[in-house]
Design a protein around this motif. Structure first.
Motif, PDB file in Angstrom:
ATOM      1  N   TYR A  71       0.893  -1.090   0.057  1.00 20.32           N
ATOM      2  CA  TYR A  71       0.014  -0.077   0.371  1.00 20.32           C
ATOM      3  C   TYR A  71       1.116   1.813   0.292  1.00 20.32           C
ATOM      4  O   TYR A  71       0.188   2.469  -0.597  1.00 20.32           O
ATOM      5  CB  TYR A  71      -0.682  -0.185   1.035  1.00 20.32           C
ATOM      6  CG  TYR A  71      -1.664  -0.618   0.589  1.00 20.32           C
ATOM      7  CD1 TYR A  71      -3.028  -0.373  -0.016  1.00 20.32           C
ATOM      8  CD2 TYR A  71      -2.305  -1.905   1.551  1.00 20.32           C
ATOM      9  CE1 TYR A  71      -4.678  -0.981  -0.027  1.00 20.32           C
ATOM     10  CE2 TYR A  71      -3.164  -3.215   1.322  1.00 20.32           C
ATOM     11  CZ  TYR A  71      -4.246  -2.254   0.400  1.00 20.32           C
ATOM     12  OH  TYR A  71      -5.555  -3.433   0.403  1.00 20.32           O
ATOM     13  N   ILE A  72       2.446   1.537   0.727  1.00 20.33           N
ATOM     14  CA  ILE A  72       2.726   2.218   0.913  1.00 20.33           C
ATOM     15  C   ILE A  72       3.468   2.818  -0.803  1.00 20.33           C
ATOM     16  O   ILE A  72       3.823   3.977  -1.566  1.00 20.33           O
ATOM     17  CB  ILE A  72       3.838   2.548   1.466  1.00 20.33           C
ATOM     18  CG1 ILE A  72       3.193   2.397   3.203  1.00 20.33           C
ATOM     19  CG2 ILE A  72       5.179   2.907   1.404  1.00 20.33           C
ATOM     20  CD1 ILE A  72       4.630   2.266   4.575  1.00 20.33           C
ATOM     21  N   SER A  73       3.314   1.312  -1.945  1.00 20.68           N
ATOM     22  CA  SER A  73       4.254   2.030  -2.625  1.00 20.68           C
ATOM     23  C   SER A  73       3.060   1.717  -3.856  1.00 20.68           C
ATOM     24  O   SER A  73       3.438   3.082  -4.595  1.00 20.68           O
ATOM     25  CB  SER A  73       5.251  -0.071  -3.262  1.00 20.68           C
ATOM     26  OG  SER A  73       5.333   0.091  -4.245  1.00 20.68           O
ATOM     27  N   ALA A  74       2.222   1.440  -3.756  1.00 23.98           N
ATOM     28  CA  ALA A  74       0.510   2.159  -4.385  1.00 23.98           C
ATOM     29  C   ALA A  74       0.588   3.177  -4.633  1.00 23.98           C
ATOM     30  O   ALA A  74       0.341   4.393  -5.212  1.00 23.98           O
ATOM     31  CB  ALA A  74      -0.557   1.014  -4.339  1.00 23.98           C
ATOM     32  N   TRP A  75       0.512   3.842  -2.795  1.00 24.36           N
ATOM     33  CA  TRP A  75       0.548   5.042  -2.760  1.00 24.36           C
ATOM     34  C   TRP A  75       1.331   6.292  -3.025  1.00 24.36           C
ATOM     35  O   TRP A  75       1.107   7.405  -3.525  1.00 24.36           O
ATOM     36  CB  TRP A  75       0.557   5.597  -1.435  1.00 24.36           C
ATOM     37  CG  TRP A  75      -0.188   7.028  -0.340  1.00 24.36           C
ATOM     38  CD1 TRP A  75       0.684   7.636  -0.091  1.00 24.36           C
ATOM     39  CD2 TRP A  75      -2.005   7.488  -0.770  1.00 24.36           C
ATOM     40  NE1 TRP A  75      -0.525   8.680   0.391  1.00 24.36           N
ATOM     41  CE2 TRP A  75      -1.764   8.189  -0.217  1.00 24.36           C
ATOM     42  CE3 TRP A  75      -2.724   6.674  -0.647  1.00 24.36           C
ATOM     43  CZ2 TRP A  75      -2.818   9.200   0.390  1.00 24.36           C
ATOM     44  CZ3 TRP A  75      -4.139   7.838  -0.615  1.00 24.36           C
ATOM     45  CH2 TRP A  75      -3.997   9.377  -0.136  1.00 24.36           C
ATOM     46  N   THR A  76       2.447   5.886  -3.256  1.00 26.69           N
ATOM     47  CA  THR A  76       3.411   7.464  -3.180  1.00 26.69           C
ATOM     48  C   THR A  76       4.437   7.028  -4.198  1.00 26.69           C
ATOM     49  O   THR A  76       4.345   7.551  -5.541  1.00 26.69           O
ATOM     50  CB  THR A  76       4.489   6.430  -1.593  1.00 26.69           C
ATOM     51  OG1 THR A  76       5.457   5.450  -2.410  1.00 26.69           O
ATOM     52  CG2 THR A  76       4.086   7.030  -0.726  1.00 26.69           C
ATOM     53  N   THR A  77       4.881   5.705  -5.157  1.00 26.79           N
ATOM     54  CA  THR A  77       4.906   5.429  -6.443  1.00 26.79           C
ATOM     55  C   THR A  77       4.397   4.913  -7.132  1.00 26.79           C
ATOM     56  O   THR A  77       4.585   5.090  -8.800  1.00 26.79           O
ATOM     57  CB  THR A  77       6.387   4.804  -6.397  1.00 26.79           C
ATOM     58  OG1 THR A  77       5.186   3.814  -5.669  1.00 26.79           O
ATOM     59  CG2 THR A  77       7.045   5.435  -5.323  1.00 26.79           C
ATOM     60  N   GLY A  78       3.324   4.604  -7.104  1.00 29.81           N
ATOM     61  CA  GLY A  78       2.386   3.763  -8.123  1.00 29.81           C
ATOM     62  C   GLY A  78       3.372   1.864  -8.360  1.00 29.81           C
ATOM     63  O   GLY A  78       2.698   1.935  -9.902  1.00 29.81           O
ATOM     64  N   GLY A  79       4.367   1.829  -7.704  1.00 32.06           N
ATOM     65  CA  GLY A  79       4.823   0.636  -8.146  1.00 32.06           C
ATOM     66  C   GLY A  79       5.967   0.564  -8.358  1.00 32.06           C
ATOM     67  O   GLY A  79       6.002   1.782  -8.809  1.00 32.06           O
ATOM     68  N   SER A  80       6.722  -0.316  -8.823  1.00 30.17           N
ATOM     69  CA  SER A  80       8.435  -0.204  -9.308  1.00 30.17           C
ATOM     70  C   SER A  80       8.776  -1.135 -10.328  1.00 30.17           C
ATOM     71  O   SER A  80       9.915  -0.678 -11.028  1.00 30.17           O
ATOM     72  CB  SER A  80       9.066  -0.868  -8.554  1.00 30.17           C
ATOM     73  OG  SER A  80       8.872  -2.391  -7.832  1.00 30.17           O
ATOM     74  N   ALA A  81       7.807  -0.972 -11.077  1.00 28.99           N
ATOM     75  CA  ALA A  81       8.200  -2.252 -12.738  1.00 28.99           C
ATOM     76  C   ALA A  81       7.993  -0.675 -13.258  1.00 28.99           C
ATOM     77  O   ALA A  81       7.510  -0.455 -13.635  1.00 28.99           O
ATOM     78  CB  ALA A  81       6.888  -3.283 -13.070  1.00 28.99           C
ATOM     79  N   VAL A  82       9.665  -1.073 -14.271  1.00 29.31           N
ATOM     80  CA  VAL A  82       9.414  -0.906 -15.919  1.00 29.31           C
ATOM     81  C   VAL A  82       8.503  -0.419 -16.844  1.00 29.31           C
ATOM     82  O   VAL A  82       8.157  -1.556 -17.016  1.00 29.31           O
ATOM     83  CB  VAL A  82      10.758   0.054 -15.947  1.00 29.31           C
ATOM     84  CG1 VAL A  82      10.811   1.294 -17.162  1.00 29.31           C
ATOM     85  CG2 VAL A  82      11.798   0.439 -14.715  1.00 29.31           C
ATOM     86  N   ARG A  83       7.015   0.324 -16.996  1.00 24.92           N
ATOM     87  CA  ARG A  83       6.307   0.482 -17.953  1.00 24.92           C
ATOM     88  C   ARG A  83       6.765   1.474 -19.198  1.00 24.92           C
ATOM     89  O   ARG A  83       6.802   2.192 -18.850  1.00 24.92           O
ATOM     90  CB  ARG A  83       5.096   0.207 -17.332  1.00 24.92           C
ATOM     91  CG  ARG A  83       4.970  -1.140 -16.347  1.00 24.92           C
ATOM     92  CD  ARG A  83       3.546  -0.832 -16.227  1.00 24.92           C
ATOM     93  NE  ARG A  83       2.964  -1.630 -14.563  1.00 24.92           N
ATOM     94  CZ  ARG A  83       2.938  -1.137 -13.670  1.00 24.92           C
ATOM     95  NH1 ARG A  83       3.448  -0.291 -13.151  1.00 24.92           N
ATOM     96  NH2 ARG A  83       3.006  -2.354 -12.649  1.00 24.92           N
ATOM     97  N   THR A  84       5.998   1.137 -20.529  1.00 26.78           N
ATOM     98  CA  THR A  84       6.198   1.992 -21.094  1.00 26.78           C
ATOM     99  C   THR A  84       4.958   3.393 -20.737  1.00 26.78           C
ATOM    100  O   THR A  84       4.749   4.873 -21.126  1.00 26.78           O
ATOM    101  CB  THR A  84       5.775   1.986 -22.598  1.00 26.78           C
ATOM    102  OG1 THR A  84       4.387   1.144 -22.595  1.00 26.78           O
ATOM    103  CG2 THR A  84       5.924   0.413 -23.281  1.00 26.78           C
TER     104      THR A  84
END
Length: 298
Positions: A71-84
């Motif tokens: 939830y912290i990752s979703a709230w602050t960065t939206g995830g870590s995987a690289v997407r186009t």
């Protein structure tokens, strides 16, 4: 002639039939709750596990240990995987969706109140023609008129703006119809009493019509807020700026072209966060919502 024993047997048989009916009704309701609640439960559980567990298709039915991190990752960065498509934090998408939904709901209510008030309480040439023209737009959803609407937004320079998101969606023929039907139930004596007191149209609207319409406004606000929150096609078309991305569009862009690109735990955490504002609005305004839908005597 029925004896006392026959009466008792009839009462027992009736009680058994009523009990069976209650059991069947409760069983059907319980099954319905399970059918609708199970996907939500899986989303909650999935948001608490790591991406590898969900990627293997091995989703447990109980919570894991990664909930806070996800939830912290979703709230602050939206995830870590690289997407186009890039990454947009959930807080920004939720903020954009909240602004859009509130402005759409308030705009629809304001315009519908005034238009219905004019149609019901004013006599002017073409009054009913104007009403039927508004009513006919019920048959023209956004998807049908999306190309000319988009062209208008381009000509006005409203692409990639919050105004471009909101303005084409703030007129509501449905709300106008509902307010008109309610205004027709207001007794003529109220209008006559207001005239005797020297109240003009604006004062009558503010002091009489608005207080009587509170429950209807509350019920419509809930419906229109959820309508605005769930918008997908128009925000997808009108906005390419990630700073204005809504949560419904953002979640669809979080899903890549293959499962290996998807952080399903972050997607599920974002989905849970996206459910919270509509649920909060419904819970907070439940009493007014029910009254607005069921109350007939004013």
């Amino acid at each position: 002639m029925l004896t006392a024993a026959d009466d008792a047997a009839l009462v027992r048989a009736t009680a058994r039939r009523q009990a069976r009916s209650r059991y069947v009704a409760h069983a059907v309701l319980t099954l319905g709750v399970l059918v609708f609640a199970f996907p939500i439960w899986l989303t909650l559980v999935g948001s608490s596990h790591d991406a590898n567990t969900i990627g293997r298709g091995d989703v447990p039915l109980w919570f894991g240990a990664q909930a806070i991190t996800n939830y912290i990752s979703a709230w602050t960065t939206g995830g870590s995987a690289v997407r186009t498509t890039g990454q947009v934090p959930a807080w920004l998408m939720l903020w954009n969706s909240l602004n859009m939904a509130v402005m759409i709901a308030l705009g629809k209510i304001a315009i519908s109140l005034l238009s219905a008030y004019a149609v019901v309480f004013f006599s002017f040439p073409g009054r009913m023609v104007a009403f039927w023209l508004i009513f006919i737009t019920l048959m023209l959803p956004v998807e049908v008129r999306i190309i000319p609407t988009f062209e208008v937004m381009v000509n006005l320079g409203l692409i990639n703006t919050m105004s471009g998101l909101v303005v084409p969606l703030i007129a509501s023929a449905t709300a106008t119809l509902l307010f008109r039907q309610f205004f027709l139930t207001i007794p003529d004596e109220y209008v006559e009493a207001a005239k005797i007191d020297g109240a003009g149209p604006l004062r009558f609207f503010k002091d009489v019509v608005m207080p009587l319409s509170v429950t209807n406004i509350a019920a419509l606000f809930v419906i229109l807020f959820i309508y605005g929150w769930n918008q997908y096609l128009w925000p997808l078309l009108i906005v390419s700026d990630k700073d204005l991305e809504t949560v419904v569009v953002g979640m669809s862009k979080m899903i890549g072209t293959s499962d290996s690109q998807n952080e399903w735990n972050i997607i599920m955490a974002t989905a849970v966060l996206a459910m919270l504002p509509p649920v909060a609005v419904v819970v907070f305004m439940q009493r007014w919502f029910v009254k607005g839908l069921t109350e007939t005597e004013k």
